[in-house]
Design an enzyme around this catalytic site. Structure first.
Site, short mmCIF file in Angstrom:
data_model
loop_
_atom_site.label_atom_id
_atom_site.label_comp_id
_atom_site.label_asym_id
_atom_site.label_seq_id
_atom_site.Cartn_x
_atom_site.Cartn_y
_atom_site.Cartn_z
N HIS A 121 3.04 4.44 -10.88
CA HIS A 121 1.78 4.00 -10.28
C HIS A 121 0.81 5.18 -10.32
O HIS A 121 1.23 6.34 -10.30
CB HIS A 121 2.05 3.56 -8.84
CG HIS A 121 0.92 2.90 -8.15
ND1 HIS A 121 -0.14 3.61 -7.61
CD2 HIS A 121 0.67 1.59 -7.85
CE1 HIS A 121 -0.98 2.78 -7.02
NE2 HIS A 121 -0.52 1.54 -7.16
N ASP A 199 9.46 7.76 -5.23
CA ASP A 199 8.51 6.75 -4.75
C ASP A 199 9.30 5.47 -4.52
O ASP A 199 9.74 4.82 -5.47
CB ASP A 199 7.42 6.56 -5.81
CG ASP A 199 6.48 5.40 -5.51
OD1 ASP A 199 6.71 4.67 -4.53
OD2 ASP A 199 5.52 5.22 -6.28
N GLN A 202 8.38 0.19 -3.94
CA GLN A 202 8.83 -1.12 -4.41
C GLN A 202 10.34 -1.30 -4.27
O GLN A 202 10.86 -2.37 -4.61
CB GLN A 202 8.43 -1.32 -5.88
CG GLN A 202 6.93 -1.30 -6.11
CD GLN A 202 6.21 -2.47 -5.49
OE1 GLN A 202 6.79 -3.51 -5.23
NE2 GLN A 202 4.91 -2.31 -5.23
N LYS A 225 4.38 -3.39 2.42
CA LYS A 225 5.10 -4.13 1.38
C LYS A 225 6.45 -4.65 1.88
O LYS A 225 7.15 -5.35 1.15
CB LYS A 225 5.30 -3.23 0.16
CG LYS A 225 3.99 -2.78 -0.50
CD LYS A 225 4.25 -1.88 -1.69
CE LYS A 225 2.98 -1.24 -2.20
NZ LYS A 225 2.03 -2.20 -2.80
N CYS A 364 -2.66 -0.74 -11.35
CA CYS A 364 -2.71 0.72 -11.14
C CYS A 364 -1.64 1.43 -11.97
O CYS A 364 -1.05 2.43 -11.54
CB CYS A 364 -2.54 1.07 -9.66
SG CYS A 364 -3.91 0.52 -8.63
#
Length: 406
Positions: A121, A199, A202, A225, A364
């Site tokens: 991202h 990261d 997700q 999220k 993104c």
């Protein structure tokens, strides 16, 4: 027993109609909906507990502090951090990554190297580019193949004594590809002393996270999220690393002593939590974790993977439809285009007229789109409250879009 209707009954927003059609919400990789239990906790803070934390001896301040620190301990357990003070509240993944990139400035010098991947991202690209500008370090990028799978042979080639940072996502937001984090971390530990940043924006909503087993130095994710309010997020960092690095923001809360002659900093986690936090949101993040654990992380993962498998199978029956990352290990996302029918936003607008919410564009992740030589994709992303009937609606909507745009 997993009762999908009971789950859906906890999300009032799903009962509405959009453009005269029942809402089919398939934009969960952008943000998930919030269960009533989370909204009730958030509302309770502002109607019963509203006070600043850590600073007051009065009852409301003490109660608010207790609730927010309880939420921190819930996060600690959720990601299996060793200590609760290794859990830093942030505004989200983007702030967490920027924080890390900033505090690592003094650790890098000219010609040091930072490794990221093609699947990142923009939030895991731009902060490292800015760090390179500040220090003279160089950015190296692990490429992908035609299936979107990372080519880790390049990681072997890149790793050296010059490598100071390796930062990759666990799951691609654009394609849903699950990256081999354990292998990446093992290779990095063997061949360098680099800081390892994951990261987890997700991944945290979809499967169990264990930062100690993973052995990353930092792990970041967003609350919004994973059924929590927007403006919430977490930065996990190993104690010894966070204690060694400088603060990010200066102000109240992060000081031990402050005078015009100089300032000393508070201990963890407050060293990195300057100013008034998002108390209500942080408490509600704990409630979101309660919701996830009540449903069961394995239940969530199994249901979402079943939705993904069903969606991909049904969509691929449509002529001239391409799924990106089709053969890769994925979770939660199917990203596709109707070839020969214009841009992805056209499909998205037609689906919206049918009450179906998907995301279109580059997500993104412009380097991924450039790799596939496309402007963007249609992305459907799933959560625990989605149903197979909603997948059927999506498929019928895509077929209608194809007829209208051909």
């Amino acid at each position: 027993m997993f009762d999908i209707q009971e789950i859906r009954s906890q999300f009032t927003i799903l009962n509405q109609q959009v453009n005269g059609k029942p809402l089919v919400y398939l934009d969960n990789a952008a943000t998930s909906q919030k269960p009533n239990s989370v909204l009730e906790v958030w509302n309770k803070y502002y109607t019963e507990l509203n006070a600043n934390v850590h600073r007051g001896i009065h009852t409301l301040s003490q109660l608010a502090t207790e609730e927010m620190e309880l939420s921190r301990r819930k996060v600690q357990k959720f990601i299996n951090a060793k200590h609760d003070f290794e859990v830093i509240f942030t505004k989200g993944t983007t702030e967490g990554l920027n924080l890390i990139a900033y505090i690592l400035t003094q650790k890098l010098k000219k010609d040091d190297e930072i490794i990221i991947s093609y699947l990142e991202h923009h939030s895991n690209i731009v902060p490292w580019q800015l760090l390179c500008e500040r220090t003279g370090a160089k950015l190296r990028v692990i490429p992908i193949d035609e299936n979107g799978i990372l080519q880790l042979d390049y990681l072997d080639q890149y790793l050296s004594e010059k490598t100071k940072v390796v930062s990759v996502n666990q799951v691609s937001n654009a394609l849903g590809i699950v990256n081999p984090i354990e292998e990446i971390i093992a290779k990095t530990r063997k061949n360098s002393d680099a800081y390892i940043i994951i990261d987890g924006a997700q991944s945290a909503p979809h499967f169990t996270i264990d930062v100690q087993k993973m052995d990353c130095d930092f792990f970041v994710f967003s609350g919004h999220k994973m059924y929590a309010p927007m403006g919430t997020g977490i930065l996990y960092g190993k104690q010894e690393i966070l204690e060694d690095l400088p603060p990010f923001h200066g102000g109240g809360e992060m000081i031990a002593t402050c005078s015009f002659d100089g300032t000393t900093y508070a201990g963890l986690p407050f060293k990195y939590e300057a100013g008034t936090p998002n108390v209500g949101g942080n408490i509600a993040l704990g409630a979101a974790i309660d919701f996830i654990e009540k449903v069961g992380q394995s239940t969530i993962q199994n249901h979402e993977n079943a939705l993904l498998e069903y969606a991909q199978r049904q969509l691929l029956e449509i002529e001239n439809l391409k799924v990106y990352g089709e053969k890769a290990n994925r979770t939660g996302v199917v990203s596709f285009n109707l070839e020969g029918t214009g841009i992805s936003s056209d499909v998205g607008m037609i689906l919206d007229k049918m009450g179906i919410a998907v995301r279109t564009g580059h997500h993104c992740t412009q380097p991924i789109m450039d790799f596939f030589n496309i402007a963007g994709t249609v992305r459907a992303s799933f959560a625990i409250y989605n149903t197979f009937q909603e997948i059927d609606s999506l498929v019928e909507g895509v077929k209608k879009a194809q007829r209208m745009l051909s």
